[in-house]
Enzyme design. Structure first.
Site, PDB file in Angstrom:
ATOM      1  N   LYS A 203      -6.032   0.956  -9.469  1.00 49.11           N
ATOM      2  CA  LYS A 203      -5.192  -0.054  -8.816  1.00 49.11           C
ATOM      3  C   LYS A 203      -4.655  -0.995  -9.893  1.00 49.11           C
ATOM      4  O   LYS A 203      -5.337  -1.251 -10.891  1.00 49.11           O
ATOM      5  CB  LYS A 203      -6.087  -0.798  -7.809  1.00 49.11           C
ATOM      6  CG  LYS A 203      -5.384  -1.785  -6.896  1.00 49.11           C
ATOM      7  CD  LYS A 203      -6.396  -2.347  -5.887  1.00 49.11           C
ATOM      8  CE  LYS A 203      -5.790  -3.386  -4.963  1.00 49.11           C
ATOM      9  NZ  LYS A 203      -6.767  -3.879  -3.966  1.00 49.11           N
TER      10      LYS A 203
ATOM     11  N   SER B  21      -5.128  -3.731   0.710  1.00 50.60           N
ATOM     12  CA  SER B  21      -4.151  -3.810  -0.356  1.00 50.60           C
ATOM     13  C   SER B  21      -4.173  -2.610  -1.319  1.00 50.60           C
ATOM     14  O   SER B  21      -3.215  -2.390  -2.045  1.00 50.60           O
ATOM     15  CB  SER B  21      -4.354  -5.088  -1.157  1.00 50.60           C
ATOM     16  OG  SER B  21      -5.614  -5.068  -1.792  1.00 50.60           O
TER      17      SER B  21
ATOM     18  N   SER C  98      -9.811  -4.116   1.664  1.00 46.52           N
ATOM     19  CA  SER C  98      -8.706  -3.517   0.900  1.00 46.52           C
ATOM     20  C   SER C  98      -8.969  -2.130   0.319  1.00 46.52           C
ATOM     21  O   SER C  98      -8.037  -1.491  -0.169  1.00 46.52           O
ATOM     22  CB  SER C  98      -8.280  -4.455  -0.221  1.00 46.52           C
ATOM     23  OG  SER C  98      -7.464  -5.467   0.292  1.00 46.52           O
TER      24      SER C  98
END
Lengths: 479, 97
Positions: free
Chosen positions: A80, A155, A179
């Site tokens: 990420k 996210s 997330s």
């Protein structure tokens, strides 16, 4: 969906070690898959091709010289964009960090590299991990692999979509309020949020420091366990880290279900949950019962307050953590600002996206003089109440289960104009972060539109081994 | 409970050093009030006998020996993202008149 199916991580690493493939071949494969998928899905924010090829060459040379590159030998992975990774910019999908070149690397990434894994790309995300859909990315939304008119969740939406598409065998993400687990549920992959403190956060862009956790997204529970095993444990660069289980997290087998005590969280099966989601959860409960597990409903009344509690504590910590983006040492800045004050106002006003500003202001408000006791302190006390309820529940049962989210993947644009509606997507995941307990999302079915549905399993603090073991058993029930 | 006026929104933005456009002030005025109204459901909870939770690990006083550790990061590398610098120093605008 055009997805590539990788072998298990163990098998891939074994193939690199016994020279039936090479790290270079695997990296080229992953880079090609990314290139082909990018125009349609936008799961990736940056490709680290040069660094990955150089690293693959090193791994192949180790194998050639009969040295062991480690348990993840030559396995490509995607991080990420809030992990600092050498070889390219790290911007947490935010404009304010555009062009930021990390001078050092996240401890979790170092651990994975030391085990032989190779970071090939950075995944798209909601900017600063603020969001539940990846729509808050300053670099465009990621599309759900099952339906490109829908969000992948967030996210860590880019990480989840990347694993679902098979762009790499695994990805890593961060989970502050769901997330990792919610996008894993929306994209039909396994997503693990370990016990708070189990994986070092050094070199990861901070969001809510009492809540932030790092974990893997993978296509099976055993792959996720192997990745956790490599990343877990104390790190001198992160004083909040805890020791890993002395048995580690690899070589875990599916838990025999007979007599296992499982509680279904009553509040998570309310009328606000989609009927398809409820049906999939109930089918899993039936299978568990048929396999001899003792499943019962259990009430945790404060879980109803968890989201309100989270949306005080999280923005408070965000407002503090994002204070460092002032345009003086790094990040977006206006060269023409006339004085120091104006340079702060410009850098932050123009550099931050809407959601970051929203959370900074909420956080500033709940921490401000006159409101601190009524909001922040109150939330910290309700957090205690929630933790106490979890502790009493774990005296009766070994695991708690429920949906990951009330819905399957929603349409792009459906919630993006109403921040509160977007926050409600986290309603079932934030409790695990507030309590610091491990939680995992495992795919258990699909809705009438063929969109994946995830089951959430939670265990007591530091019971990550047990959690993975039950998750494996549930994974097998679905086969 | 608290209801924010547009002036309150501007004051918060000022405290947080965020420059907002007029349009943003209007948007945040509506959105922040809706969010605060939602989180105010905690107000009804009786928590008088409970202590606040500040952390969940139970770790206490994590310390290490008080000596310099060299992590091998060259100073110039750490400074490579700085917009204005002089030699190995970060240059900022004047703070006091």
């Amino acid at each position: 969906m055009d997805s590539f199916a990788w072998d298990s991580i163990n098998d891939i690493a074994a193939a690199v070690r016994n020279r039936s493939t090479s790290a270079t071949k695997l990296v080229e494969l992953s880079l090609n898959l990314i290139k082909d998928a990018q125009p349609k899905y936008n799961a990736i924010i940056l490709v680290l091709d040069e660094a990955a090829r150089a690293r693959a060459k090193q791994i192949d040379e180790l194998v050639e010289s009969n040295q062991d590159p480690g348990p993840l030998a030559g396995v490509p992975f995607i991080a990420k964009d809030n992990f600092l990774v050498l070889g390219g910019e790290t911007k947490a999908a935010s404009k304010i960090l555009e062009g930021f070149m990390p001078p050092y690397q996240a401890s979790a990434v170092n651990a994975l590299e030391a085990a032989g894994a190779i970071c090939v790309a950075k995944a798209n995300m909601d900017a600063f991990a603020h969001g539940a859909s990846t729509e808050n990315s300053d670099y465009g939304v990621t599309k759900n692999p099952y339906d490109t008119s829908r969000v992948p969740g967030g996210s860590s939406g880019g990480s989840a979509a990347a694993v679902a598409l098979g762009l790499a065998p695994f990805a890593i993400g961060t989970d502050t309020g769901g997330s990792i687990r919610q996008p894993a549920s929306f994209c039909g992959v396994v997503g693990l949020k370990p016990t708070y403190g189990l994986v070092s956060r050094s070199g990861v862009i901070a969001m809510g420091s009492s809540l932030d956790c790092i974990g893997p997204l993978a296509s099976s529970v055993s792959d996720a366990a192997l990745v956790l095993d490599v990343m877990a444990g104390k790190d001198k660069l992160d004083a909040t880290t805890i020791d890993k289980d002395e048995l580690g997290y690899k070589d875990i087998s599916a838990k025999p279900l007979k007599g296992v005590k499982i509680g279904v969280i009553d509040e998570y099966l309310s009328e606000h949950v989609d009927s398809d989601v409820t049906r999939a959860i109930n089918q899993t409960i039936d299978k568990l019962t048929q396999s001899g597990a003792e499943v019962k409903r259990i009430s945790l009344p404060s879980t109803k307050l968890a989201l309100a509690c989270y949306y005080i504590i999280c923005p408070a910590e965000v407002s503090s953590n994002l204070g460092r983006y002032d345009g003086q040492r790094y990040g977006f800045h206006e060269p023409d600002a006339k004085d120091l004050d104006e340079s702060y106002l410009n850098a932050r006003g123009k550099g931050f996206g809407k959601e970051a500003k929203r959370r900074i202001m909420i956080g500033t408000f709940v921490l401000s003089s006159g409101y601190y006791d009524a909001y922040y302190k109150k939330a910290m006390t309700v957090r205690t109440k929630l933790i106490n309820e979890f502790e009493s529940a774990y005296k009766e049962v070994d695991f708690l289960i429920g949906p990951v989210a009330p819905t399957t993947a929603f349409k792009i644009g459906e919630k993006s104009s109403d921040p509160l509606q977007m926050y409600l997507a986290d309603v079932m995941t934030v409790a695990a972060n507030l309590a610091g307990v491990p939680s995992i999302s495992v795919p258990v079915g699909a809705d009438s539109n063929n969109l994946p549905i995830g089951l959430q399993i939670m265990a007591g603090q530091r019971k990550d081994r047990d959690l993975l073991s039950l998750a494996m058993a549930i994974e097998e029930l679905g086969k | 409970m608290a209801r924010l006026s547009k002036d309150d929104v501007l004051k918060l933005a000022r405290l947080a050093r965020l420059e907002l456009s007029e349009e943003e002030v209007s948007e945040y005025f509506t959105e922040l009030n809706a969010i605060l109204e939602y989180v105010e459901q905690l107000q009804g909870e009786d928590t008088s006998d409970l202590k606040p939770t500040n952390q969940v690990t139970g770790l206490i006083n994590v310390t290490r020996e008080d000596k310099t550790i060299d992590y091998g990061y060259p100073v110039l590398d750490l400074l490579k993202n700085v917009p204005f610098k002089e030699q190995d120093q970060i240059k900022v605008r004047r703070m006091v008149g």
